[in-house]
Every structure is written in C-alpha cells, then in structure tokens.
Scaffold this motif. Structure first.
Motif, mmCIF file in Angstrom:
data_model
loop_
_atom_site.group_PDB
_atom_site.id
_atom_site.type_symbol
_atom_site.label_atom_id
_atom_site.label_comp_id
_atom_site.label_asym_id
_atom_site.label_seq_id
_atom_site.Cartn_x
_atom_site.Cartn_y
_atom_site.Cartn_z
ATOM 1 N N HIS A 187 -10.529 -0.407 4.369
ATOM 2 C CA HIS A 187 -9.406 -0.240 3.525
ATOM 3 C C HIS A 187 -9.995 0.253 2.077
ATOM 4 O O HIS A 187 -10.014 -0.600 1.192
ATOM 5 N N GLN A 193 -7.969 -0.182 -1.386
ATOM 6 C CA GLN A 193 -8.005 -1.612 -1.441
ATOM 7 C C GLN A 193 -9.366 -1.974 -2.097
ATOM 8 O O GLN A 193 -9.262 -2.807 -3.290
ATOM 9 N N THR A 239 0.879 -1.079 -0.197
ATOM 10 C CA THR A 239 0.044 -0.166 -0.055
ATOM 11 C C THR A 239 0.799 1.330 0.163
ATOM 12 O O THR A 239 0.598 2.087 -0.604
ATOM 13 N N GLY A 298 -3.939 -0.951 -8.070
ATOM 14 C CA GLY A 298 -3.585 -0.009 -7.219
ATOM 15 C C GLY A 298 -2.648 1.361 -7.197
ATOM 16 O O GLY A 298 -3.089 2.286 -6.818
ATOM 17 N N VAL A 324 -10.226 -5.581 4.844
ATOM 18 C CA VAL A 324 -10.727 -5.466 3.506
ATOM 19 C C VAL A 324 -12.084 -5.773 3.183
ATOM 20 O O VAL A 324 -12.807 -4.984 2.609
ATOM 21 N N ASP A 346 -9.648 -3.500 -6.036
ATOM 22 C CA ASP A 346 -10.488 -4.657 -6.405
ATOM 23 C C ASP A 346 -11.487 -4.574 -7.365
ATOM 24 O O ASP A 346 -11.740 -5.421 -8.401
ATOM 25 N N GLN A 385 -4.132 -6.653 -10.013
ATOM 26 C CA GLN A 385 -4.600 -5.804 -8.707
ATOM 27 C C GLN A 385 -3.337 -4.956 -8.305
ATOM 28 O O GLN A 385 -3.765 -3.860 -7.736
ATOM 29 N N PRO A 405 -5.868 -10.026 -1.855
ATOM 30 C CA PRO A 405 -5.195 -8.455 -1.735
ATOM 31 C C PRO A 405 -3.998 -8.666 -1.224
ATOM 32 O O PRO A 405 -3.050 -7.428 -1.162
#
Length: 314
Positions: free
Chosen positions: A136, A139, A59, A293, A170, A143, A289, A264
């Motif tokens: 989150h 995230q 992250t 991000g 998540v 997704d 993914q 994740p």
C-alpha cells in the motif's frame, strides 16, 4: 519537474531522493489545501480511473478529493457493479478502460499482484491503492510525511510497528520505505500475528513484548487487528490482546517524552488503543495522517502525470 517513474506499485523501486521529492511536493500541495479556493488546474484534461475492487472509504475518498483539487476528470469504477463481479477477467476490464483513452488507473484489489497485471496490460500510469496483503505505497508515503512533519528527519529514527504484522499490506510498503529513508524498524507482535519468516519483512528487530521496546521508540505505529483476514484464533481474546499489546494511558509512562503515535485507520478503540492515547493532543498524529493522505496523493498524481506547474507555487 522531472520524475523518472511511470507507476507507483512497489516502494522499493523508489530511492530516498524520489521519496523526498514526493514529500516536498506534498508540502507544497499542503499550502494549496489551506487556501480558500483549494482547486488548481494542474491536471486539467487528464482522466483518472479509480478502480476499487475492494471496499475502501479513506483511501478512495482521499484519491477522489486529490483528483478534484488538481482538476483531473475522474471515473469511479468497481464495487458490486464491476464487470469482474459479473465474471469478466481483470485483463478484459483493463482493456475496456484502455479504449476510453485514460491517463491513469488507481487500483485497489483483494488479490496481491493485481496492480502489476494492470501495468502489463495498459499504457496508463498505475498507482497501487492496496493489493491483498502485499503493499500500500501511498499509505506508506503519507505515514512518512506525517513523521517527517513532526520529526524533521528519518536518520536514526527508531520506529516500532505493533500489531497484526502478518496480515498487513501497510507493512509491505512502510517497512521498506522507512529503511530507504534511514530509520531503524522494530516489529512488535505475538508470534501468531507474525509471518512464518519475520526476517523477510526487512525490519531490523523483532520483539514479542511492547513493554520491552516502548522506551526506545521515537514513533509507535499501531496496526489494526484485521479480524476479517484472520484465520482461526491467533490470540485468546481482544481483551487479552489489549492488555499485552494495546497502547494505554498506563503504558504512556514507558514512552519517550517526544514519542508520537501513528495508525493507518480505522482504529479499534479498546483494542489497539484506549481513547486517551488515540486522542492524545501531543502524541497522536492520526488525524494528521488523514490530511497528509490528500497532500501526498496530490503529489503522486502530479509527479507521475507530469502536471503543469500552474497554481502549485502561486
């Protein structure tokens, strides 16, 4: 581009239109990230503080890269050197940051509710990068972006979220985000990894058997077993968990032909997956993914800070 939000700390404050605006903006930034020169002057002169009071690799690096590609000035703050470790309160730390005349604070903290406290004590925009077991939101958005890229729509999409539901931040953002977008959500876990009241999560269904629901799912979202947050022994062994709830080559025969797999990260091979499924060339979107991000966080920064449109559509 008008965007009527100051913060991103609770995904339920966003409508389906808001979320699609973020996803479509992320798509535009995906094109920027494919260029030879991946930097645009969109947020030149803006100052963003990355306040990570809890360890993070994916992250944090994703946000830092997003800021650099938008030409924002970044200040990394937190970790073992943070003032809160030395006894200063979160509010005092935020007041100090305010004195720097910053534009945005991105906060990750082990305490649920910390981002909200920051919004109450700073004029800056705030993004929640994960708080305790609460939420989150970025995230969840990345997704959604990854699913949208593969499936094209969320309407009637059947998504199963499998694993450590009770300890997952998540889930706190992903389940409501999927519901806002029109998906049907099933949570799958042994009873010991579910909260005492699974219905408060907002999912449509609860299942204690992966094999029972796998044939119906369009998206299989596997969660990491968060051993660092577990109290006691919620299952006899990781090996038994893998046998009952792991996504394996043997279980692939139960899946829809076009079902995809999300996670994740970081993944625990031999626990949530075997390597065959984790690296599956058609089904696994895990690396997609990771890339999403960057694009989604660029979009969130751009929309919340009201960045200039220079370079976005060039």
């Amino acid at each position: 581009m008008a965007f009527n939000h100051k913060h991103l700390i609770d995904i339920t404050e966003y409508s389906d239109t808001d979320i699609m605006t973020i996803l479509e903006t992320a798509k535009a930034f995906s094109e920027v990230n494919e260029r030879a020169i991946k930097k645009v002057p969109t947020l030149k002169g803006k100052t963003v503080v990355n306040m990570f009071n809890e360890p993070s690799t994916r992250t944090r690096s994703s946000f830092e890269l997003a800021e650099k590609r938008l030409s924002a000035d970044s200040l990394n703050f937190g970790g073992s050197s943070t003032s809160t470790v030395k006894g200063e309160s979160l509010i005092d730390t935020v007041m100090t940051l305010n004195a720097y005349k910053i534009d945005m604070i991105i906060i990750r903290d082990k305490h649920a509710g910390a981002p909200y406290i920051v919004t109450q004590n700073s004029p800056a925009h705030v993004i929640d990068a994960g708080d305790g077991k609460h939420g989150h939101p970025t995230q969840a958005l990345l997704d959604l972006y990854s699913i949208w890229e593969r499936k094209g729509s969320f309407d009637g999409l059947k998504v199963g979220i499998v694993g450590d539901i009770g300890h997952s931040r998540v889930c706190g953002s992903l389940i409501p985000a999927l519901k806002i977008m029109g998906a049907e959500v099933t949570v799958v876990a042994p009873g010991t990894l579910l909260p005492a009241r699974p219905d408060v999560l907002g999912a449509d269904h609860v299942s204690y058997s992966l094999d029972d629901v796998l044939p119906e799912l369009d998206v299989v979202y596997m969660l990491r077993i968060q051993r660092e947050r577990l109290e006691g022994a919620p299952f006899p062994s990781l090996r038994e968990y893998h046998e009952l709830f792991g996504l394996t080559k043997k279980r692939e025969r139960l899946m829809k032909p076009d079902a995809i797999i999300c996670h994740p990260g970081p993944i625990n091979r031999g626990v949530e997956f075997d390597s065959y499924m984790a690296d599956h060339p058609e089904r696994s979107v895990i690396l997609d993914q990771v890339y999403a991000g960057i694009c989604v966080r660029m979009a969130a920064l751009y929309l919340l800070l009201g960045g200039a449109d220079n370079g976005l559509s060039a």
